[in-house]
Design an enzyme around this catalytic site. Sequence first.
Site, PDB file in Angstrom:
ATOM      1  N   SER A 670      70.970  26.702  11.990  1.00 33.27           N
ATOM      2  CA  SER A 670      70.491  27.907  11.694  1.00 33.27           C
ATOM      3  C   SER A 670      69.826  28.861  11.762  1.00 33.27           C
ATOM      4  CB  SER A 670      71.567  28.826   9.908  1.00 33.27           C
ATOM      5  OG  SER A 670      70.710  28.032   9.023  1.00 33.27           O
ATOM      6  N   LYS A 713      71.862  33.928   1.790  1.00 29.53           N
ATOM      7  CA  LYS A 713      71.219  34.003   2.624  1.00 29.53           C
ATOM      8  C   LYS A 713      70.823  35.501   2.196  1.00 29.53           C
ATOM      9  CE  LYS A 713      71.677  30.151   6.223  1.00 29.53           C
ATOM     10  NZ  LYS A 713      72.250  29.904   7.027  1.00 29.53           N
TER      11      LYS A 713
END
Length: 783
Positions: A670, A713
């Site tokens: 990611s 996140k």
Amino acid sequence: MEKVIPLIPIRDGVVFPNTDSVLTFGRPKSLAALEASFTSERIVCFVLQKNSKLNDPAPMDLYTVATLSRIERMTRTEGEIIAQVRGISRVKINSIEEHGSYLIAKVVEMPDVADNSPEIKALCNHLTNEFRRAMNLGKSVDFLVFMNIMSDNSPHELADLIASVLDVKPSERQELLEITNVRTRLEKIADFLTKELKVLELEKRIASKTQERFEKGAREAILRERLKTIEKELGEEEDSGTREYMEKIKEAKMPEEIAEKARKEVKKLSQMAQFNPEAGYIRNYLDWLVALPWGIRSKNNVNIKNAEKILDEDHYGLNKVKERIVEYLAVHKLSGKMKGPILCFAGPPGVGKTSIGKSIARSLGRKFVRVSLGGIRDEAEIRGHRRTYVGALPGRIIQGIKDAGTRNPIFMLDEIDKVGADFRGDPSSALLEALDPEQNHQFSDHYLEVPFDLSDVMFVTTANVLDTIPPALRDRLEIINFSGYTLDEKFKIAREFLLKKQIESHGLTTEKVKLSDEALKFVIEHYTREAGVRSLERQIATILRKIAKQIAEGKKTKILVTEKDVPKYLGPIKISSTLLEKKDEIGMSTGLAWTEAGGDILFIEVALMPGKGQLILTGQLGDVMKESCQAAMSYIRARAGQLGLPEKFYQKIDVHIHVPEGAVPKDGPSAGIPIATAIISALTKIPVNRKVGMTGEITLRGRVMEIGGLKEKVIAAHRAGVKTIVLPKENRKDLEDIPKEVLKDLRFKFVSHMDEVLGISLKESLKVKKIDGVPTHQPFLHA
């Protein structure tokens, strides 16, 4: 008058004057000395070694007082001589010399010092009586020796005769040999004999008690056998113990096939002797069978509103968990019967996974059982041991059901992701049956050897990471993810739960201590950085300990802690209010990461230097993250012309990519778009907006792919002060899980291609030409 006599050392015995002894000799020097004694008057000198382990003792290893003895009779065997010797007198050794193959000693006789005083006569009578008492208590002495002692002897003869049969150490025998004063010798022997009498009396007492116990046990066994015979004659074949088990089997309400097996075990027990070891194993087995709650259920609390109220009282947030429990209650209320769900609470430490289990039990009105699986490596811990093993027990699941006393408790299997496996089996495989709603109505424990119905049990498992749970086991679990708490959630939890709990546990009251809302928020923002609230609770406890000390010392009676007071209790600020860089940098971007403790932000740093096109990667990156760096570099090289870079720009430079906090391992795909952004920024000398956080996987064609862990996140980015977040378009659906107070503070940009990312993240315009069917995007000057 000094005599020269052959000397024979003895390992661990003393020959006393006026006594007969039988000795065995095998050492060469001893055999030679014996042979030499036969050439004269068969006179030898026996002396004790100081160390019995020495095979060839030197003169210094021998005592200086010995016994002059005569060889009465001698028998030769293979390599040994057995001799009957009689002690004559005590001698003092003046010197020892080697004489051929044996030792000789120059000795002087040591006469006994004695008188005929009444004290000596009294001592002799006392010793004779005490020795007779010792014989009566079981002292083992040759009959001829006993008769010699009991006959008329002089005081020194009596002393030597008794000394020769005392149960004392060789060194203590030597001590008696060295005493020439008869009175002193008699007194010393009396002391030794008194000690021996005490030991003999104690031994007799122990033997007597053992005999009594044996006789009592034998008497009970005979009476039991008679009782069985009488009961058989009366047609009552069962004894009282058997009848008790039969009654318990009826009361337990077992299924008929299990009750039949239990009755067979009872019959087997009734036919066994009382002292048969297997009888104890059968009793333990029957005790477990009748103790299990075969027909006992806790009454379900099907009042949905009341259950919701209890769940809200104990925990703030956790809406998905609460909603799932209420759904279960609703179905149970309508259908009347429903298999217990198998839930798995997955999330970082400290977010309330374990404690919510207790609240579920309280809201449903059921018993709560918790078993920690962390570190378990033996399959028998889950399934139990076979009955053939000594000390066998059922597994943790059956033990928990017995402890609960009901067949439908809330059963928490804590830390299911930390179950290990080794040569003793795989516990996670043993859990497959227990945690499968289609199979657990016939759960088989190795110890019980009969099926137990677990279908009414609501199993709740907890885990920090799902990756370590085997796929077959994970497939049976209904996973509910626990994400980290937001700052607002932490504040509400601290104010409503943690503060009250800690004030009470520190012996304080809310009247004496108050923490302002601003002080609590200050502690959360500047002294903790975690997904859960454990560290926050410790910080609150630290403040209250210091306050408790002040109140206990009488310095203050009431204390209000404000935002300004917090550093006085907790020290300097540990975490700044924002974790972002102070200014926009060239070659540095802000990425978002998921960790076991929740979410985090990470910085991607890129440095260019003269070289040969090498790509250097540091920061303890995992294989997947290294591949992301290579993919980002390949994308940039393929689009060099569109990015305004020379076609072979990479041939004369080295690119160094570093992710700080090098001691922390990092991995995952990611970070693809922040890595590409940082490299392009370094190559084009355009700074990256530090307030733009980004996450997404990049392909070689520049497409931005979907990622996971979005909620954690985004919360981490919000906590760190990020204002704009760049996300893959496919992740738009995941915004539903993010708290509203976080959404309102952030701006989200959804992208499908790397060109769009550059337009948002770079501080200056970068012209990107249309290529491969991807439209040209007008870059933002500021995000």
